[in-house]
Enzyme design. Sequence first.
Site, PDB file in Angstrom:
ATOM      1  N   GLY B 200      -0.978   9.686   5.410  1.00 20.70           N
ATOM      2  CA  GLY B 200       0.309   9.569   4.686  1.00 20.70           C
ATOM      3  C   GLY B 200       1.293   8.948   5.408  1.00 20.70           C
ATOM      4  O   GLY B 200       1.801   8.011   4.234  1.00 20.70           O
ATOM      5  N   GLY B 202       1.286   5.994   6.826  1.00 22.62           N
ATOM      6  CA  GLY B 202       1.323   4.094   6.413  1.00 22.62           C
ATOM      7  C   GLY B 202       2.141   4.199   4.946  1.00 22.62           C
ATOM      8  O   GLY B 202       2.222   2.879   4.896  1.00 22.62           O
ATOM      9  N   ASP B 311      -2.155  -4.672   4.966  1.00 25.78           N
ATOM     10  CA  ASP B 311      -2.688  -3.147   4.935  1.00 25.78           C
ATOM     11  C   ASP B 311      -4.622  -3.093   5.466  1.00 25.78           C
ATOM     12  O   ASP B 311      -5.466  -2.831   4.379  1.00 25.78           O
ATOM     13  CB  ASP B 311      -2.353  -2.684   3.108  1.00 25.78           C
TER      14      ASP B 311
END
Lengths: 337, 570
Positions: B200, B202, B311
């Site tokens: 969760g 990030g 990411d």
Amino acid sequence: MTALVLAVATLLVATAGDAQVRQLRLCADPSNPPFSSQDASEPGFEVEIARAIAAALGAELTVYWFPTVREIAALRQLYEGRCDLIMGLPLTSRFADDKPRLAFTAPYYVMRHVAVTPTVGGASLDTLQGRLFGVQAMTLADQLVYERGWRRKVYVTPDDVFAALMRSEVDAAVVESTFAGPFLKKHPGFQALALADPQRDFAIGAAVRKTDADLKDAIDRALEQLRARALPDILLRYGVLLAQAAPSPTPPTASPVPPVAAELRYARSTYLTQCSQCHGTDARGTPAAANLKAFKGSEDDFLRIVRNGRPGTAMTPWKGLIDDDDIRNIARYIKGL
Amino acid sequence: MSSLARFVLVVLALLFIPTSAPAADWRDVTDDRLLKADSDAANWLMYNRTYSGWRYSPLDLVNSSNVKKLVPKFIFAGGTLGDQQTTPVVNDGVMFTTSTSLVLNRVQAVDAVTGALLWKHDRKIPEDVGALVRVIPHNRGVALYKNRVIFGTLDAHLVALDAKTGKQIWETKIADYGDGYFVSAAPLIARGRVVVGIAGPGEMGPRGFVEAFDAETGKSQWRWYTVPAAGEPGSETWSADTWKIGGGAVWHAGTYDPATNLLYFGTGNPAPWIADMRKGDNLYTMSAVALDADTGKLKWHFQYLPNDPWDYDTTAEHHIIDVVRNGQTHKAVVQANKLGFVYTLDRITGKFLSAVPFIKSLNWGAPDPNTGKVTEQPGRRPTMGGPPVEVCPSLLGGTGWQPKVFNPKTNYLYIPANEFCMRYAYVADLTYKRGQLFTGVTTEHFSRNEQAGVLRAFDVNQNKVVWEWSNRTPLISHTLSTAGNLVFQGTAEGKVVAVDAKDGKELWSFNLGTPQSGGIISYAVDGKQYIAVAAGGTLRSQVWFGKEPKWAEAARVNYGDIIVVFGLAD
């Protein structure tokens, strides 16, 4: 006055001996100063305003204490009849549209973002350029400061932000006016400068159950009576009005991106961050998700599908995460692409 | 007694005969059994089968000479749709598997020979979970300990069930799901502790952590945050106190070395995705971390990528392998990650040993071959308000969370790899709201290669790719290697193929009818070897097919939630 009393006939809920006592029951958070508190010496301005409303209605205010951190759980207390009134709700269609069981009252104050800074530092946002701004992380204030390209330092709670301002760790604190007010009240060496961003101002009001339409009308009339005197008194006492300085004339930094109608700015951001991964930045769909440009339904259909999702497909329900008004604006944003 | 009544009684009696004997035969999954899991060939007792993270089955009854005779023995339907990433585990003929959807975490016990359902446990999930859970409501499996089945939930709880009945024994709230926390990874048991990484942070804001709980009671024993607080070493790598919302999720299972008593985890991306909002290296996101299993204290760390803007979570498992390079043995951890490199680190000290690329679509930059220190290619970071930049690999990575597997007979690490890129831009005029995804980017995935998914065999001693087998779509499916000289690989088109472990030659394939997306494991019961393949696709995370026309055909495949179990034809 007679009309008011008639209108609140629905509030007859308790009897004390022979005398019937009219009660207005408020749902409020037991420890959320300056809004509400179980501490009788500082009950919070929203409890005091509710009490003034009750008095104007010839009723007695009782409070059902319930934490308001979880909005859905708090509103359930109202829906299920444990109270008749909830204070402190933003009067925007963004917030209201997905709450069909609520009737909203007239506003009793406006919340906006202000920069709190020592009075000695100067009187305008211009003099703060290049200085360090404290903000609460992941809030609109955080975003406002970032957007303007100001140097920022983040904190977890508003109290942390003020503590940093007090020890001169930051030159200014960007906070909601409701938090700025009580702080300024206690610390005369500071001032509040409003950020000129009327789009991000929130008119704040109260709500009752939609079925209590008479009560809503009665509260609106009561607020009208209170507007001249009682309301400013309470807000001033808590410093909420103090922080509502006139907006600074400095316009926000010009945006480098193509202009979009102001009301669609949120919609574009929400569409791009929450939707475009599947539907594409051009909304023309991907093999995994529908072409939204080809959507034939009405805006209401669009709203219903986004809220509830499409069971059995990748379309997840977004209710509670994207407000109805935002969803409608996303539909308009897609049309304009 | 009429004949009809007698018939009914007989039928009833038959119904009460236990469909399988496992309850009586249950052997507790003790610490000793977990420590020796590698030699327990018939069983698959934990997510990666052994603490070393290899996903290697020592069974060889099914092998490269008879794999053509592999046929389905049963199909088990999990009952959910399109969110299947589970790896089943097996103890003495009982399989434990999970199925999830936005409304429930489901755990099921299945007879591993017949496919009969033994019990089912459904846990309802609250309606107001955050956006990331709504988009990827995944669960990757359970942990077994003694007579318990332990799993994490979409509302950030840890739950222990009775392995024989599915009844709940205890539950512990790990964190507040209102803050965007949830658990997708299978827990890891290490000497009586349940070790869980949190998902969760990030994409939703708060700080990531690894936490250990007492397996008997569910009580918390320690918690280690991936992002240090003010004053702690590393906090100076976050500008403007942004450590408070630093992200760094730990959403994938760790590995464990009993010899050093260290847990090895890969940490995820920092938050928010807009890197300028958190200037600095952002420790300990994007890192390998070694934690003392008893105390949760950080023993060492190695940061793969400072101030990640893409990411590129480095959450993949760290394989515990003793590598032999130039005649010298190194006690190492090996990670093939999103950055597109196979990293080798000293597992005692964290010292960088090597980094070698395993993909060709690579333009973000590279680690220095001697120090591991990253040099980025200029112009690959997006800018606020600027045009999209082309970055390779895509944010799904050279290889993502899909487990890599290691075969000690070949010394090859088998990497389900991807040759693809992304057009990547920051969203201007960003607004955000609690509970929504806080990414602030737009992404389009594409590939310049005809075959975007490439299974590569990487010799960990020679430190190079030795063969490859390719597929049209990116490989976001699972892999298994066995002592039978086999590597099994799933695909998004819905196939599972077996290739020769030595040269990658395709030997067998089966159409599952739905994307292969969960674990592939092997086990044996009564002297027969089985291969179990969890499939069903993860429909919301397959959006990276995007507008790439080459992948349109695969995107049409329907989603289900099945486990297909194969064995040799009788």
